[in-house]
Each structure stands twice: as C-alpha cells, then as structure tokens.
Design a protein around this motif. Structure first.
Motif, short mmCIF file in Angstrom:
data_model
loop_
_atom_site.label_atom_id
_atom_site.label_comp_id
_atom_site.label_asym_id
_atom_site.label_seq_id
_atom_site.Cartn_x
_atom_site.Cartn_y
_atom_site.Cartn_z
N GLU A 147 0.82 -1.21 0.00
CA GLU A 147 0.00 0.00 0.00
C GLU A 147 0.85 1.26 0.00
OE1 GLU A 147 -0.27 -1.68 4.33
OE2 GLU A 147 -0.04 -2.43 2.27
N ASN A 148 2.01 1.20 0.66
CA ASN A 148 2.91 2.37 0.65
C ASN A 148 3.55 2.55 -0.73
OD1 ASN A 148 2.32 2.78 3.31
ND2 ASN A 148 4.24 1.95 4.09
N LEU A 149 3.84 1.46 -1.39
CA LEU A 149 4.39 1.52 -2.74
C LEU A 149 3.40 2.24 -3.67
CD1 LEU A 149 6.53 0.68 -4.88
CD2 LEU A 149 5.25 -1.46 -5.13
N SER A 150 2.15 1.84 -3.62
CA SER A 150 1.12 2.47 -4.46
C SER A 150 0.96 3.95 -4.11
CB SER A 150 -0.21 1.74 -4.30
OG SER A 150 -0.12 0.42 -4.78
N GLN A 151 1.00 4.24 -2.81
CA GLN A 151 0.86 5.62 -2.37
C GLN A 151 2.03 6.47 -2.87
OE1 GLN A 151 0.78 7.75 1.94
NE2 GLN A 151 -0.53 5.96 1.74
N ASN A 152 3.22 5.92 -2.81
CA ASN A 152 4.40 6.66 -3.28
C ASN A 152 4.29 6.97 -4.77
OD1 ASN A 152 5.49 6.58 -0.71
ND2 ASN A 152 6.84 4.85 -1.14
N ILE A 153 3.84 6.00 -5.55
CA ILE A 153 3.69 6.23 -6.98
C ILE A 153 2.65 7.32 -7.24
CG2 ILE A 153 2.94 5.17 -9.15
CD1 ILE A 153 4.15 2.54 -8.04
N GLY A 154 1.63 7.37 -6.38
CA GLY A 154 0.61 8.40 -6.52
C GLY A 154 1.16 9.81 -6.45
N ALA A 155 2.31 9.98 -5.82
CA ALA A 155 2.93 11.30 -5.72
C ALA A 155 3.28 11.87 -7.09
CB ALA A 155 4.19 11.22 -4.85
N LEU A 156 3.49 11.00 -8.06
CA LEU A 156 3.81 11.45 -9.42
C LEU A 156 2.66 12.24 -10.04
CD1 LEU A 156 5.54 8.17 -10.56
CD2 LEU A 156 6.62 10.42 -10.70
N HIS A 157 1.47 12.08 -9.49
CA HIS A 157 0.29 12.74 -10.04
C HIS A 157 -0.21 13.88 -9.17
CE1 HIS A 157 0.05 9.50 -13.01
NE2 HIS A 157 0.39 8.71 -12.02
N VAL A 158 0.59 14.27 -8.18
CA VAL A 158 0.25 15.42 -7.34
C VAL A 158 0.96 16.65 -7.91
CG1 VAL A 158 0.42 16.44 -5.04
CG2 VAL A 158 -0.07 14.00 -5.28
N ASN A 159 0.18 17.58 -8.41
CA ASN A 159 0.75 18.79 -8.99
C ASN A 159 0.74 19.92 -7.97
OD1 ASN A 159 1.17 17.75 -11.69
ND2 ASN A 159 -1.06 17.76 -11.90
#
Length: 344
Positions: free
Chosen positions: A290-302
C-alpha cells in the motif's frame, strides 16, 4: 491519486546514457537498519510488483544486512527479471562486527565489487556508487579503480553518495559521474547550496534518498513512537525529545496542506521532491504494497508555485542534525589532494 496499476514514466539519469524509472525503490529497510529483516518471500513479491508497475530502478548496498539485501535482490531478479531493471549497489562502508570503516582504497574497491557481483549473481552492475567518501584516500585514486571496473565491463555507470561539490568535480574529471545520491527532502535541504548546482553544471543525475524524511513525513511522531528497539532512526538527532516536539509541528502543517489537496502527507512531501527537476529521481523505500502504491501516486500530485513556497517555509524550521556527531564523515565529504597519496 494513482492506483497500484499506474505506469511509472521513464527519465534519463545523468548524461552518460542511463535511463531509469522516474521513481525508484530503496531496498535497505527490507533487510537492515529499520527494524528486523522482513520475510524474503514478501519482499520478493513487493519487488516483482514494483517492477510490474514500472518502478524498475532498484537501490541496494553491500552494507545492508550486511550483504543480505544484495542476496535478496539476487533472488528477486531471477527468471528473466534482471533485464527489466536498473540495479544500483554501493561499496565503501566496511563493517566487521560493530566496527565500521569507510574505505576507498583501490584494493577494497575491487574486492567489494567482485563480492557484490557474486552475491547478486551478475556479470555487471548497472550503477555502482561509492557509498561514503573515504576522507583518507584522494577521490582520484578511488575513481581510478572504478574506471578500470567500467573498462572491464563489471560496472556500467559510476556514482557517488554524500560527496562534497569539490569531491564531485575531482571525481568527474577522472571518469564521468552518472549520478550522485544524497539525502534530499522537505527537511533535508543542505545540498541545495552547492552540491545540487554542481551536479547540474556537470550533467550529473540526482538520486534523492530518504525523500520522506526517514518516514517522518509519512507518519509524524506516531512513526517515531512505533519504531522497534533495533531501528537506528530511534537514535537520530531529529527524533530525540528535544527536537521531536518542535518537528511534530512541521508535520502537522504538511498534513494540513495535504488534506486540502486531497492527498496524503507522504505524497505531498514526495511530490515536492519530484517538482525539483527532471534530473531528480527519488528512491523512497518501503516494505508494504500500500505504501508503494501511495508513493507512486505522488507522481500525479501537482504543486503550484505558492504551495511549493509554503512547504519550503515550513521545512526551514526543522530542528536537529541529519546524523549524530560520530557520523560526521557521512555528510558531503572531501578527500585529501592526490599529491598526498603520491607522497606515500
């Protein structure tokens, strides 16, 4: 936010030809320093999942364990997986029992590389870093041996970690440096003064380790309270009582901004690192899907310019050093001039 099925974009790291995923995976905590080692099977599943969704830049070191993390990576990279990843490992911290020594002499460089190749079951390491700078050995001497390893096909690209700007320049003059790994996050920004500009001037890629502030920017003081007794973070100055109470306020403000944006504080902190430039690759570590997925989500935070400025104003107030005084040589170190070595 991105889900676990997201595809991670690619980036050029440095100017020597290496291409990696725009976010990497730090593997240290799977085997060492952040509490007890995690089950191999679980970590191999995590690594395979990371690769499947595009996180292909994997970071390890011979001192993680020591040695056990490289062995874990060797197990994870069997059966056709190796060709899908960019593997980075490191040498330079010799650990015998409780005694650590920083070494950059040619004999040690070669022996460490051969040992890592054997543990990883590889013929060639994609990116090989000097993990910490030996302040007794001119960097030209260390780099001379690394250059030979490149010429012999045992490593493809050369990196440094926690080196000063002057050390980076001297090393780059011997053989092109592809990447410099350094601690860079909202609460570790000392490298911005001269190390980052030097890397950019020379076309060297920047790999940001601990982009989540050793996990503090994910969970705040709750994370610190939950650390196991053998987690070395318990002893870092920033997590001591005299600094922690102040730093908790920093986390609360980051959390408030994250709530407004509809993301987690860790995604916000990691997004800040991603916004530092297209030459920057953060390598957050995790042992949980779940942390891995959350970290990747940071790529889509502008982040807007105003949000970046607000975050940086908060971070300017952090208290406590990155390491204890005993580990001062771990920080952006210099080496003696080459003439001193020739005189021996």
């Amino acid at each position: 936010m991105a889900s676990g099925g997201a595809v991670v974009p690619r980036m050029k790291l440095g100017s020597q030809g290496l291409e990696v995923s725009a976010q990497g995976l730090g593997c240290m905590g799977m085997s060492a320093f952040y509490g007890p080692p995690k089950p191999d099977a679980d970590m191999i599943n995590l690594i395979h999942h990371a690769i499947k969704i595009g996180v292909t830049f994997l970071d390890t070191s011979d001192v993680y364990g020591p040695h056990t993390n490289e062995i874990l990576l060797s197990m994870a990279l069997k059966d056709g997986v190796r060709d899908r990843v960019e593997l980075a490992t490191k040498f330079g911290i010799s650990w015998g029992g409780q005694i650590r020594e920083i070494r950059g002499d040619p004999e040690y460089v070669r022996a460490a590389c051969e040992a890592s190749l054997k543990r990883l079951q590889l013929d060639c390491i994609d990116l090989y870093y000097q993990h910490r700078v030996d302040t007794r050995v001119p960097i030209e001497v260390t780099m001379g041996e690394m250059k030979k390893l490149v010429e012999e096909g045992k490593i493809k690209y050369v990196g440094l970690s926690e080196a000063s700007a002057s050390t980076i320049r001297r090393a780059h003059a011997v053989h092109p440096i592809t990447a410099v790994q350094l601690e860079w996050s909202l609460w570790s920004r000392d490298v911005e003064e001269d190390v980052i500009p030097t890397c950019r001037e020379l076309g060297i890629g920047i790999v940001a380790y601990s982009p989540l502030g050793r996990g503090f920017l994910s969970g705040g003081s709750n994370m610190v309270v939950s650390l196991s007794k053998d987690d070395f973070r318990k002893y870092l100055p920033r997590f001591q009582a005299e600094n922690l109470e102040h730093n908790k306020k920093l986390f609360h403000r980051v959390n408030e901004i994250a709530l407004k944006k509809g993301c987690t504080p860790s995604q916000l902190a990691l997004a800040w690192v991603h916004h530092q430039g297209t030459d920057v690759c953060p390598i957050p570590g995790t042992t949980k899907m779940e942390n891995l997925s959350q970290n990747i989500g940071a790529l889509h935070v502008n982040l807007t310019t105003e949000e970046i400025a607000e975050l940086e104003s908060i971070a300017d107030s952090v208290r406590g050093d990155r390491y204890s005084s005993q580990a001062s040589t771990y920080l952006n170190s210099d080496t003696p001039p080459l003439s001193s070595w020739n005189a021996n």
